[in-house]
Motif scaffolding. Sequence first.
Motif, PDB file in Angstrom:
ATOM      1  N   ARG A  24      -5.757   2.024   8.927  1.00 21.21           N
ATOM      2  CA  ARG A  24      -6.953   2.367   8.087  1.00 21.21           C
ATOM      3  C   ARG A  24      -7.463   3.750   8.073  1.00 21.21           C
ATOM      4  O   ARG A  24      -7.876   4.298   7.051  1.00 21.21           O
ATOM      5  CB  ARG A  24      -8.058   1.218   8.618  1.00 21.21           C
ATOM      6  CG  ARG A  24      -9.321   1.129   7.588  1.00 21.21           C
ATOM      7  CD  ARG A  24     -10.161   0.100   7.752  1.00 21.21           C
ATOM      8  NE  ARG A  24     -10.776   0.264   9.205  1.00 21.21           N
ATOM      9  CZ  ARG A  24     -10.615  -0.483  10.134  1.00 21.21           C
ATOM     10  NH1 ARG A  24      -9.826  -1.637   9.927  1.00 21.21           N
ATOM     11  NH2 ARG A  24     -11.038  -0.476  11.281  1.00 21.21           N
ATOM     12  N   LEU A  82       1.750   2.200  -3.611  1.00 28.68           N
ATOM     13  CA  LEU A  82       0.623   3.035  -4.372  1.00 28.68           C
ATOM     14  C   LEU A  82       0.644   4.391  -3.747  1.00 28.68           C
ATOM     15  O   LEU A  82       0.370   5.281  -4.701  1.00 28.68           O
ATOM     16  CB  LEU A  82      -0.625   2.048  -4.263  1.00 28.68           C
ATOM     17  CG  LEU A  82      -1.825   2.544  -4.660  1.00 28.68           C
ATOM     18  CD1 LEU A  82      -1.397   2.605  -6.419  1.00 28.68           C
ATOM     19  CD2 LEU A  82      -3.043   1.707  -4.593  1.00 28.68           C
ATOM     20  N   ASP A 137      -7.815   2.523  -6.366  1.00 32.32           N
ATOM     21  CA  ASP A 137      -7.039   1.406  -5.997  1.00 32.32           C
ATOM     22  C   ASP A 137      -6.583   1.534  -4.462  1.00 32.32           C
ATOM     23  O   ASP A 137      -6.882   0.474  -3.622  1.00 32.32           O
ATOM     24  CB  ASP A 137      -5.809   1.156  -6.972  1.00 32.32           C
ATOM     25  CG  ASP A 137      -6.197   0.770  -8.290  1.00 32.32           C
ATOM     26  OD1 ASP A 137      -7.301   0.348  -8.492  1.00 32.32           O
ATOM     27  OD2 ASP A 137      -5.228   0.864  -9.090  1.00 32.32           O
ATOM     28  N   TYR A 138      -6.142   2.543  -4.114  1.00 32.62           N
ATOM     29  CA  TYR A 138      -5.501   2.968  -2.649  1.00 32.62           C
ATOM     30  C   TYR A 138      -6.793   2.864  -1.811  1.00 32.62           C
ATOM     31  O   TYR A 138      -6.654   2.363  -0.660  1.00 32.62           O
ATOM     32  CB  TYR A 138      -4.787   4.151  -2.749  1.00 32.62           C
ATOM     33  CG  TYR A 138      -4.361   4.436  -1.296  1.00 32.62           C
ATOM     34  CD1 TYR A 138      -3.087   3.897  -1.098  1.00 32.62           C
ATOM     35  CD2 TYR A 138      -4.734   5.399  -0.302  1.00 32.62           C
ATOM     36  CE1 TYR A 138      -2.318   4.042   0.224  1.00 32.62           C
ATOM     37  CE2 TYR A 138      -4.116   5.541   0.871  1.00 32.62           C
ATOM     38  CZ  TYR A 138      -2.910   5.011   1.005  1.00 32.62           C
ATOM     39  OH  TYR A 138      -2.158   5.074   2.354  1.00 32.62           O
ATOM     40  N   MET A 178       0.808  -1.177   0.000  1.00 34.03           N
ATOM     41  CA  MET A 178      -0.117   0.194  -0.133  1.00 34.03           C
ATOM     42  C   MET A 178       0.973   1.237   0.039  1.00 34.03           C
ATOM     43  O   MET A 178       0.352   2.187  -0.430  1.00 34.03           O
ATOM     44  CB  MET A 178      -0.947  -0.125   1.103  1.00 34.03           C
ATOM     45  CG  MET A 178      -1.975   1.215   1.115  1.00 34.03           C
ATOM     46  SD  MET A 178      -3.372   0.620   2.239  1.00 34.03           S
ATOM     47  CE  MET A 178      -2.665   0.807   3.796  1.00 34.03           C
ATOM     48  N   LYS A 197       1.354  -5.939  -9.218  1.00 30.89           N
ATOM     49  CA  LYS A 197       0.451  -6.503  -8.268  1.00 30.89           C
ATOM     50  C   LYS A 197       0.254  -7.843  -8.147  1.00 30.89           C
ATOM     51  O   LYS A 197       0.239  -8.804  -7.378  1.00 30.89           O
ATOM     52  CB  LYS A 197      -1.026  -5.782  -8.266  1.00 30.89           C
ATOM     53  CG  LYS A 197      -0.922  -4.269  -8.009  1.00 30.89           C
ATOM     54  CD  LYS A 197      -2.259  -3.690  -8.120  1.00 30.89           C
ATOM     55  CE  LYS A 197      -2.361  -2.276  -7.664  1.00 30.89           C
ATOM     56  NZ  LYS A 197      -3.765  -1.532  -8.058  1.00 30.89           N
ATOM     57  N   THR A 209      -9.317   1.015  -2.121  1.00 30.02           N
ATOM     58  CA  THR A 209      -9.756  -0.347  -2.097  1.00 30.02           C
ATOM     59  C   THR A 209      -8.898  -1.077  -1.045  1.00 30.02           C
ATOM     60  O   THR A 209      -9.319  -1.863  -0.422  1.00 30.02           O
ATOM     61  CB  THR A 209      -9.611  -1.044  -3.466  1.00 30.02           C
ATOM     62  OG1 THR A 209     -10.789  -0.386  -4.408  1.00 30.02           O
ATOM     63  CG2 THR A 209      -9.868  -2.668  -3.307  1.00 30.02           C
ATOM     64  N   MET A 210      -7.580  -0.804  -1.266  1.00 37.80           N
ATOM     65  CA  MET A 210      -6.671  -1.466  -0.281  1.00 37.80           C
ATOM     66  C   MET A 210      -6.838  -0.980   1.330  1.00 37.80           C
ATOM     67  O   MET A 210      -6.694  -1.793   2.090  1.00 37.80           O
ATOM     68  CB  MET A 210      -5.138  -1.218  -0.698  1.00 37.80           C
ATOM     69  CG  MET A 210      -4.882  -1.716  -2.170  1.00 37.80           C
ATOM     70  SD  MET A 210      -3.181  -1.297  -2.651  1.00 37.80           S
ATOM     71  CE  MET A 210      -2.207  -2.375  -1.378  1.00 37.80           C
ATOM     72  N   THR A 255       0.907 -10.688  -5.196  1.00 35.14           N
ATOM     73  CA  THR A 255       0.045 -11.623  -4.828  1.00 35.14           C
ATOM     74  C   THR A 255       0.527 -12.905  -5.075  1.00 35.14           C
ATOM     75  O   THR A 255       0.210 -13.801  -3.947  1.00 35.14           O
ATOM     76  CB  THR A 255      -1.373 -11.081  -5.732  1.00 35.14           C
ATOM     77  OG1 THR A 255      -1.660  -9.816  -5.585  1.00 35.14           O
ATOM     78  CG2 THR A 255      -2.479 -12.207  -5.189  1.00 35.14           C
ATOM     79  N   LYS A 295      -9.256  -2.906   3.345  1.00 41.48           N
ATOM     80  CA  LYS A 295      -8.882  -4.035   3.591  1.00 41.48           C
ATOM     81  C   LYS A 295      -7.956  -4.145   4.792  1.00 41.48           C
ATOM     82  O   LYS A 295      -7.355  -5.263   5.411  1.00 41.48           O
ATOM     83  CB  LYS A 295      -8.476  -4.900   2.240  1.00 41.48           C
ATOM     84  CG  LYS A 295      -9.215  -4.988   1.426  1.00 41.48           C
ATOM     85  CD  LYS A 295      -8.690  -5.819   0.161  1.00 41.48           C
ATOM     86  CE  LYS A 295      -9.630  -6.091  -0.816  1.00 41.48           C
ATOM     87  NZ  LYS A 295      -8.816  -6.577  -2.358  1.00 41.48           N
ATOM     88  N   GLU A 296      -7.501  -3.150   5.100  1.00 39.30           N
ATOM     89  CA  GLU A 296      -6.385  -2.739   6.222  1.00 39.30           C
ATOM     90  C   GLU A 296      -6.892  -3.213   7.536  1.00 39.30           C
ATOM     91  O   GLU A 296      -8.441  -2.800   7.974  1.00 39.30           O
ATOM     92  CB  GLU A 296      -5.913  -1.297   6.143  1.00 39.30           C
ATOM     93  CG  GLU A 296      -5.179  -1.157   7.537  1.00 39.30           C
ATOM     94  CD  GLU A 296      -3.855  -2.056   7.207  1.00 39.30           C
ATOM     95  OE1 GLU A 296      -3.436  -2.589   8.430  1.00 39.30           O
ATOM     96  OE2 GLU A 296      -2.965  -1.890   6.187  1.00 39.30           O
TER      97      GLU A 296
END
Length: 222
Positions: A63, A4, A49-50, A1, A167, A52-53, A171, A56-57
Amino acid sequence: MNSLYNHALKQVNTLQRDLDKFQSGEDTSVALQGSITAIVNAFKRSIDDYETMAKKEMIDAKREKAFARVSKFREDYDNFNKTFAQLKSREEQASHTRNRTQLLERRQSRMNAPVEHPYQTPSSSPYLQQAHAYRERDFAQRTGMQLDDMLHQGKAALDDLFQQRNKLKSTQRKILDAANTLGLSRNVIQYIERRSAEDKWIFYAGVCITLFAMWAIVHYLT
């Protein structure tokens, strides 16, 4: 993260630098305007995108910090869009005024010139020629702007492909580490590796198609 986030910061700095050039009049070219448009669009995707990540934190403090960064990025994005729209409108008006002034000056010059043919009016043929030349120049400018936009969109698409590839690699490493930790069978790990190889070929195919499209635009439309 963090990678990004740093990438989005670079986009902010680049946009600010290019908008300063545009505003000061240092560079008002169609190429710069196309570049700003492409970077603004890429910046919007980076923000999404950031965010979205960030959702998920798992750690609350991180977060909340990420969401604060997203809010700041979206504020910057809105400001960039507003500033760019104002600068483009100002430049279009200035360009229209310059072209109109030049056309009127040429017309006046033709009208003041001596008439060589007794049946030729001074404002007929020269004026039509100048009006036709103005329309051709305006069409060429619009066409050039459209071509630059397409090329910069292709460059942005390539950047997105490379970013997605990084990415996917990250992954894959995480999945393989998790698989080894959980003691999954070798068949499962081989399946993961096979899917990663397929993704890699899809990535290369996308790069080739994008490069071919950019080459076709330059070769056949310029």
